[in-house]
Design an enzyme around this catalytic site. Sequence first.
Site, PDB file in Angstrom:
ATOM      1  N   CYS A 136       0.823  -1.200   0.000  1.00 38.92           N
ATOM      2  CA  CYS A 136       0.000   0.000   0.000  1.00 38.92           C
ATOM      3  C   CYS A 136       0.860   1.254   0.000  1.00 38.92           C
ATOM      4  O   CYS A 136       2.007   1.235   0.411  1.00 38.92           O
ATOM      5  CB  CYS A 136      -0.952  -0.015   1.200  1.00 38.92           C
ATOM      6  SG  CYS A 136      -2.295   1.175   1.045  1.00 38.92           S
ATOM      7  N   CYS A 208      -4.328  -0.620  -5.375  1.00 36.07           N
ATOM      8  CA  CYS A 208      -5.233   0.061  -6.316  1.00 36.07           C
ATOM      9  C   CYS A 208      -4.654   0.094  -7.724  1.00 36.07           C
ATOM     10  O   CYS A 208      -3.471   0.369  -7.923  1.00 36.07           O
ATOM     11  CB  CYS A 208      -5.516   1.477  -5.837  1.00 36.07           C
ATOM     12  SG  CYS A 208      -6.286   1.550  -4.216  1.00 36.07           S
ATOM     13  N   GLU A 459      -5.087  13.264   2.551  1.00 36.60           N
ATOM     14  CA  GLU A 459      -5.462  13.308   1.136  1.00 36.60           C
ATOM     15  C   GLU A 459      -6.933  13.696   1.012  1.00 36.60           C
ATOM     16  O   GLU A 459      -7.740  13.413   1.898  1.00 36.60           O
ATOM     17  CB  GLU A 459      -5.236  11.944   0.483  1.00 36.60           C
ATOM     18  CG  GLU A 459      -3.779  11.554   0.417  1.00 36.60           C
ATOM     19  CD  GLU A 459      -3.549  10.210  -0.247  1.00 36.60           C
ATOM     20  OE1 GLU A 459      -2.394   9.904  -0.550  1.00 36.60           O
ATOM     21  OE2 GLU A 459      -4.523   9.461  -0.453  1.00 36.60           O
ATOM     22  N   SER A 485      -4.785  12.146  -3.273  1.00 40.37           N
ATOM     23  CA  SER A 485      -4.549  10.757  -3.637  1.00 40.37           C
ATOM     24  C   SER A 485      -3.977  10.691  -5.044  1.00 40.37           C
ATOM     25  O   SER A 485      -4.242  11.558  -5.882  1.00 40.37           O
ATOM     26  CB  SER A 485      -5.874   9.988  -3.574  1.00 40.37           C
ATOM     27  OG  SER A 485      -5.783   8.780  -4.284  1.00 40.37           O
TER      28      SER A 485
END
Length: 582
Positions: A136, A208, A459, A485
């Site tokens: 992450c 992601c 963020e 982000s």
Amino acid sequence: MIYNKKRAHPDGWDKSKLVSRYVTEGAKSAPHRAYYYAMGLTEEQIHQPLVGVATCWNEAAPCNIALSRQAQAVKKGVDHADGTPREFTTITVTDGIAMGHEGMRSSLASRDVITDSVELTMRGHCYDALVGLAGCDKSLPGMMMAMVRLNVPSVFMYGGTILPGKFKGKDVDIVNVFEAVGQHATGNMSDDDLHELECVACPSAGACGGQFTANTMACVSEAIGLALPNSAGAPAPYESRDEYAFASGEAVMQLIKNGGPLPRDIVTRKSLENAAAIVAATGGSTNAALHLPAIAHEAGIKFDLFDVAEVFKKTPYLANLRPGGKYVAKDLFDVGGVGIVIKELLDNGYIHGDCITVTGKTLAENLEGITLPEDQDVVFPVKAPIYKTGGVVGLKGNLAPEGAIVKIAGLEELVFEGPARVFDGEEACFNAVQNKEYKEGDVLVIRYEGAKGGPGMREMLSTTAALYGQGTGGKVALITDGRFSGGTRGFCIGHVGPEAAVGGPIALIKDGDIIRIDADKGTLDVKLSEAELAVRKKDWKPRENNYQSGALQKYAALVGPAKDGAVTHPGASAEKHTFVDL
């Protein structure tokens, strides 16, 4: 037993020169060895090099869930090359779950906790080398920072990207879900569709999928030379990722046997420029402008926001990746991986090919034989780029004397001017957006969200995604002393410095002040005279945040400016020795 026997190995390593000698050699180490026997190690294993295998495995999010599996493959690689692996874990704070509430204050602070905890584990147990696996966002730079700080033989490996989800026949990712919240708020998405989307957006383990912070820093790991070539690309569920893990274990043993190259041989001014170039060329996360200076800091190299921005300004934007483009990380992997982007930059003079890497070869040698594939639109050639300069741009002006940053990937217009709408904290702005209490043409200002003042430099993805979900992304601008982000898109400027908490100009803005953003010229200004700003500064008073004890208080007390990477200690320039020299 001959306790003072010199333990040289035919493959090249000499135990008497390794840090682990303090816990495995001589009569004085008998208590230490007793612990290793208790864990089932043989005498031979105890006297081999001890290799830390550090992961950020946890059950917080899919980004990290595959790291334990990959660590087992790393350990097999270390063992196969006559080393003794010692697995340990550290924390992560997963941004997708921390986003949009107080939990996001923990995110950036976690980067430095990761670095510190890996350092302390390595120091406390005298491990000779490190393989670090991260999934992450903040865990990638955190692990790389630890490697450079310790300067032991080290190999970094990314845990891998998530596979794309499918919703109504189209690829989707987590940012689609954040933006769907805005669509739902305006009545443009039903409850059922929102629920269906959230159920299918993240179909596997992995970080992601767009060119957000995790995949950006994964690309950096190859470009800077701390990871094996091609190791950043394969999605987390792929078995080939375990093969790279095994190879990383073998590679770190080779570094021990060869005496390097060590992380500070690898992380140089030139390799940092290579890292910045890959961020620009892939339209990567603005968070790289925090993390690259922080990695440089661990090596005693000054490489701040403006140095990063200078590389961004001259590097073409080539990779058609989300959020500004069309594709996700798996698509880049399918056409050849980040290596084809690095090679295209190298062939056209945008990369220093002579930088040494963990393979013991130069970056150029690692890329021999790689060519940009034809008949694909994931990566464009330098001769026909998506945009002539990088997908991320640095800004400076009377509103940001210490700089700011914006991702221009996907933007059609690079100039925005409008009246300020000022909010002290993200929640107030998010509520205004959700209630549509703003006008097209406004410049939304979110302040007191910096590293020190937040604390934690949150963020703002929830707010920016809501704007896009409402169809006004690009029709309003947003500036903040906080962060965005890697999934953010639109005219969103972060890292404005000095931050509001220390009395920077962003603290002095009032509703209606005209702000001009020019991403083409690289400027960020408010149409106020220096005299007016000085008058307002006299009336300004510092604010007290809610965090007056605990980890966030400690972080706020220690953290430095965003332009220098929001670092929390003096760095290598102040050290008396490195761990590897013990």
